[in-house]
Write a protein that holds these residues in place. Structure first.
Motif, PDB file in Angstrom:
ATOM      1  N   THR A 386       0.837  -1.201   0.000  1.00  0.00           N
ATOM      2  CA  THR A 386       0.000   0.000   0.000  1.00  0.00           C
ATOM      3  C   THR A 386       0.864   1.240   0.000  1.00  0.00           C
ATOM      4  O   THR A 386       2.014   1.215   0.436  1.00  0.00           O
ATOM      5  CB  THR A 386      -0.926   0.015   1.229  1.00  0.00           C
ATOM      6  OG1 THR A 386      -1.681   1.221   1.242  1.00  0.00           O
ATOM      7  CG2 THR A 386      -0.130  -0.059   2.518  1.00  0.00           C
ATOM      8  N   ASN A 387       0.305   2.325  -0.481  1.00  0.00           N
ATOM      9  CA  ASN A 387       0.958   3.634  -0.390  1.00  0.00           C
ATOM     10  C   ASN A 387       0.422   4.449   0.778  1.00  0.00           C
ATOM     11  O   ASN A 387       0.794   5.605   0.951  1.00  0.00           O
ATOM     12  CB  ASN A 387       0.731   4.425  -1.685  1.00  0.00           C
ATOM     13  CG  ASN A 387       1.648   3.957  -2.791  1.00  0.00           C
ATOM     14  OD1 ASN A 387       2.813   3.660  -2.549  1.00  0.00           O
ATOM     15  ND2 ASN A 387       1.131   3.871  -3.996  1.00  0.00           N
ATOM     16  N   ASP A 388      -0.471   3.873   1.560  1.00  0.00           N
ATOM     17  CA  ASP A 388      -1.161   4.589   2.629  1.00  0.00           C
ATOM     18  C   ASP A 388      -0.454   4.352   3.966  1.00  0.00           C
ATOM     19  O   ASP A 388      -0.468   3.254   4.511  1.00  0.00           O
ATOM     20  CB  ASP A 388      -2.612   4.093   2.702  1.00  0.00           C
ATOM     21  CG  ASP A 388      -3.478   4.959   3.600  1.00  0.00           C
ATOM     22  OD1 ASP A 388      -2.915   5.739   4.400  1.00  0.00           O
ATOM     23  OD2 ASP A 388      -4.711   4.850   3.509  1.00  0.00           O
ATOM     24  N   ARG A 389       0.156   5.402   4.482  1.00  0.00           N
ATOM     25  CA  ARG A 389       0.891   5.272   5.748  1.00  0.00           C
ATOM     26  C   ARG A 389      -0.033   4.912   6.910  1.00  0.00           C
ATOM     27  O   ARG A 389       0.375   4.235   7.850  1.00  0.00           O
ATOM     28  CB  ARG A 389       1.621   6.583   6.049  1.00  0.00           C
ATOM     29  CG  ARG A 389       2.594   6.478   7.212  1.00  0.00           C
ATOM     30  CD  ARG A 389       3.235   7.821   7.498  1.00  0.00           C
ATOM     31  NE  ARG A 389       4.194   7.745   8.571  1.00  0.00           N
ATOM     32  CZ  ARG A 389       4.759   8.798   9.134  1.00  0.00           C
ATOM     33  NH1 ARG A 389       4.453  10.011   8.713  1.00  0.00           N
ATOM     34  NH2 ARG A 389       5.631   8.666  10.111  1.00  0.00           N
ATOM     35  N   GLU A 390      -1.287   5.336   6.843  1.00  0.00           N
ATOM     36  CA  GLU A 390      -2.228   5.032   7.916  1.00  0.00           C
ATOM     37  C   GLU A 390      -2.466   3.534   8.047  1.00  0.00           C
ATOM     38  O   GLU A 390      -2.750   3.030   9.132  1.00  0.00           O
ATOM     39  CB  GLU A 390      -3.563   5.755   7.664  1.00  0.00           C
ATOM     40  CG  GLU A 390      -3.514   7.255   7.889  1.00  0.00           C
ATOM     41  CD  GLU A 390      -3.064   7.623   9.295  1.00  0.00           C
ATOM     42  OE1 GLU A 390      -3.602   7.047  10.261  1.00  0.00           O
ATOM     43  OE2 GLU A 390      -2.179   8.477   9.432  1.00  0.00           O
ATOM     44  N   VAL A 391      -2.355   2.821   6.947  1.00  0.00           N
ATOM     45  CA  VAL A 391      -2.513   1.368   6.980  1.00  0.00           C
ATOM     46  C   VAL A 391      -1.417   0.733   7.831  1.00  0.00           C
ATOM     47  O   VAL A 391      -1.660  -0.198   8.597  1.00  0.00           O
ATOM     48  CB  VAL A 391      -2.499   0.782   5.550  1.00  0.00           C
ATOM     49  CG1 VAL A 391      -2.417  -0.738   5.580  1.00  0.00           C
ATOM     50  CG2 VAL A 391      -3.735   1.226   4.798  1.00  0.00           C
TER      51      VAL A 391
END
Length: 620
Positions: A386-391
């Motif tokens: 993923t590119n989503d740091r929140e993940v």
């Protein structure tokens, strides 16, 4: 309103650009001292290659620890990592002549192409000079050269505008400390404020904050020829406690003993100077002293330095493999010839040259080959693609919930995470299948056989290999290791032993290269389970030896999570050996060891484990 998913895949340029914009960091800020703005812009567009060391520095400046990632390296990056690892090991073992020779060879091979690598060499030279007790001016010159590699305007820089990795903050700290005339205590406060307000993740922050606090408080005491005021003591104690709490929350022990001893000194002075007879204060002092005594005794028993020796821990890299080795090993696991793997993708010569470390492969071609072998194309990945740091933050929260046996909360977080990632990517699907199977098992919703089936289903998302346990050489991702470990945990005795032998053989490769610290996270996770299973089937001596080995590796890496568990496993298995020999267990020894487990689990805020050890004392 549902959060819109970012791009399904994960690659460094997109991830870097997303995190930079998310944190409102300008190209000029991120590139400062490392490269030109135009070069960084080209990197974000995927138009310019970038070394692993520079990649880590850029992520580090955005507050992301490289420890989170599994890494496949090209020829140049792997050579650099291998040489750096050897230098770090030589310094850790105080082999100064060997370290000097390794650094010279490193520089002669023209591997120090970028400023980050140059800075690394200078910092390691400074560590060697300190071990040799060299003149302070030589050490100071080394730190000055190191800091100016990436922060050329150190004398005039504004902490309001700059972004730094924790390694760079360490360079600044050592540089400022070596120049005592720079008002060191004031500079330390500035650095502490900088770390506090910057969006570093937990792993990044805990590596540097306690060190700055220790340097600050050590110097504050050294420079005070007059008694410290009550207000100053309160401030010092608050700062010290903040650093210790950070270590507790992350289960680390960087400068822990040093900080505890300062805390004890502060508390005792407060008690004496201000005639404080508060019972809570006395208990705090005694609790800290008991924990210091325990840490020192464990370090002495396992021949690990009790105090921090150097800054090598800041540069350790985890889970590194050469991509050509991954292709070769994984291809052999599947029983696929080079010709078969290359069909419709590239020439056999291209694959052969990559496997032999003769040439790097084009990214697009490499991605297609890796996908055929069940692996995503990303050189750097954190179990989830993923590119989503929140993940990544959600993943860490879920891990805590699972450890604390909070399935409802974990399921809620999983649901949030599922809305933010692509389930079309095999690694992501594997993560969710494994997590859901584990939670079902934790809550007793499925049988042992059903759990094994679910773990096998998760494993097959990326790995479809028959007779895995019979293979001589394997490459596994961390998530694949998770699935296998879980499956082994609930298997019948014969399958259990085959699985245990397979898992231990996997780590033998690391152990023979003195490289267990390079895989310590997954090593702890897997081996603590293996130890429990060995004890359950009566292999007490093997379980004891493995527990001691694990405990020592955790101490070396300054990791606290698993130490209480290891101590309890040693105690339990030793008691079983005594009972088999017809001897009674020593109740005093059992009580003492259980109290140690209670102290360690209390430090790590492992409340469930703490209650378990307390119940065992009552049973004793």
């Amino acid at each position: 309103m549902k959060k819109k998913r970012l791009e399904a895949g994960q690659d460094f340029p997109r991830f870097l650009k997303h995190v930079r914009k998310e944190q409102s960091v300008l190209l000029e800020q991120l590139s400062r001292g490392l490269m030109t703005v135009s070069n960084l812009a080209r990197i974000e567009k995927g138009q310019r290659p970038i070394s692993k060391s520079m990649r880590d520095c850029l992520l580090g400046r955005l507050g992301i620890a490289s420890d989170l990632y599994e890494n496949m390296l090209n020829i140049e990056d792997y050579a650099i990592w291998e040489r750096q690892r050897c230098i770090l090991c030589a310094i850790e073992f105080k082999e100064t002549e060997k370290a000097q020779e390794l650094i010279q060879n490193y520089e002669m091979q023209d591997l120090t192409k970028d400023k980050v690598q140059q800075q690394f060499c200078l910092m390691m030279k400074a560590e060697i000079l300190k071990q040799q007790k060299a003149d302070s001016s030589a050490i100071r010159a080394c730190y000055e050269a190191a800091v100016k590699c990436t922060i050329p305007d150190i004398e005039y820089m504004s902490y309001e505008k700059i972004v730094l990795s924790i390694q760079e903050i360490n360079v600044v700290l050592e540089y400022v400390y070596s120049h005592k005339e720079m008002d060191f205590e004031k500079k330390c406060k500035v650095l502490l404020d900088f770390v506090e307000r910057t969006t570093y993740d937990t792993l990044s922050k805990v590596k540097i904050y306690p060190k700055i606090v220790y340097y600050y408080l050590r110097e504050a005491y050294a420079n005070n020829n007059v008694p410290i005021t009550k207000n100053a003591m309160i401030v010092y104690l608050q700062i010290c406690d903040r650093a210790i709490e950070m270590l507790r929350d992350s289960g680390r022990a960087y400068y822990l003993l040093e900080l505890l001893e300062i805390k004890i000194k502060l508390l005792e002075e407060m008690s004496v100077q201000f005639e404080n007879e508060d019972q809570a204060l006395k208990e705090n002092i005694q609790e800290s002293k008991n924990f210091v005594k325990l840490l020192k005794s464990l370090c002495a028993e396992y021949h690990v330095p009790a105090y921090m020796q150097d800054s090598t821990y800041l540069y350790r890299q985890r889970w590194m493999f050469y991509v050509g080795d991954v292709l070769r090993i994984r291809r052999n696991m599947y029983g696929i010839t080079q010709k078969k793997l290359c069909e419709g993708i590239c020439s056999v010569r291209t694959l052969r040259r990559t496997e032999k470390k003769e040439a790097n492969m084009q990214q697009e071609v490499l991605g297609k080959l890796l996908r055929k072998l069940g692996i995503s194309k990303e050189f750097q990945r954190a179990r989830l693609v993923t590119n989503d740091r929140e993940v990544l933050k959600l993943r860490e929260e879920i891990a805590v919930c699972r450890n604390n046996r909070e399935p409802d909360k974990a399921r809620m977080l999983l649901k949030l995470m599922k809305e933010r990632v692509s389930m079309d990517i095999p690694e992501n699907k594997q993560y969710f299948l494994e997590a859901e199977a584990s939670l079902d098992w934790m809550e007793g919703k499925i049988t042992r056989k059903e759990f094994i089936v679910k773990e096998e289903e998760a494993l097959r998302c990326t790995l479809k290999v028959k007779r895995l346990y019979n293979l001589d050489e394997v490459y596994l991702t961390q998530m694949e290791m998770f699935c296998i470990r879980k499956k082994v945990q609930v298997s019948e005795d014969l399958d259990k032993m085959k699985g245990i032998d397979f898992l231990l053989q996997f780590f033998d490769w690391f152990a023979k290269r003195n490289a267990l610290p390079d895989c310590i996270v997954i090593y702890e996770f897997v081996v603590v389970s293996v130890i429990n299973e060995l004890g359950n089937i009566g292999e007490y001596r093997i379980s004891i030896d493995l527990s001691k080995k694990l405990l020592k590796e955790s101490l070396i890496c300054r990791r606290m999570w698993i130490i209480a568990d290891s101590l309890y496993n040693i105690l339990w298995n030793e008691n079983q050996c005594e009972q088999d020999a017809g001897r009674l267990c020593e109740k005093e020894k059992m009580t003492e060891k259980l109290q140690q487990c209670i102290m360690l689990s209390h430090f790590c805020k492992q409340n469930t484990d703490k209650s378990f050890y307390q119940s065992k004392i009552f049973e004793n």
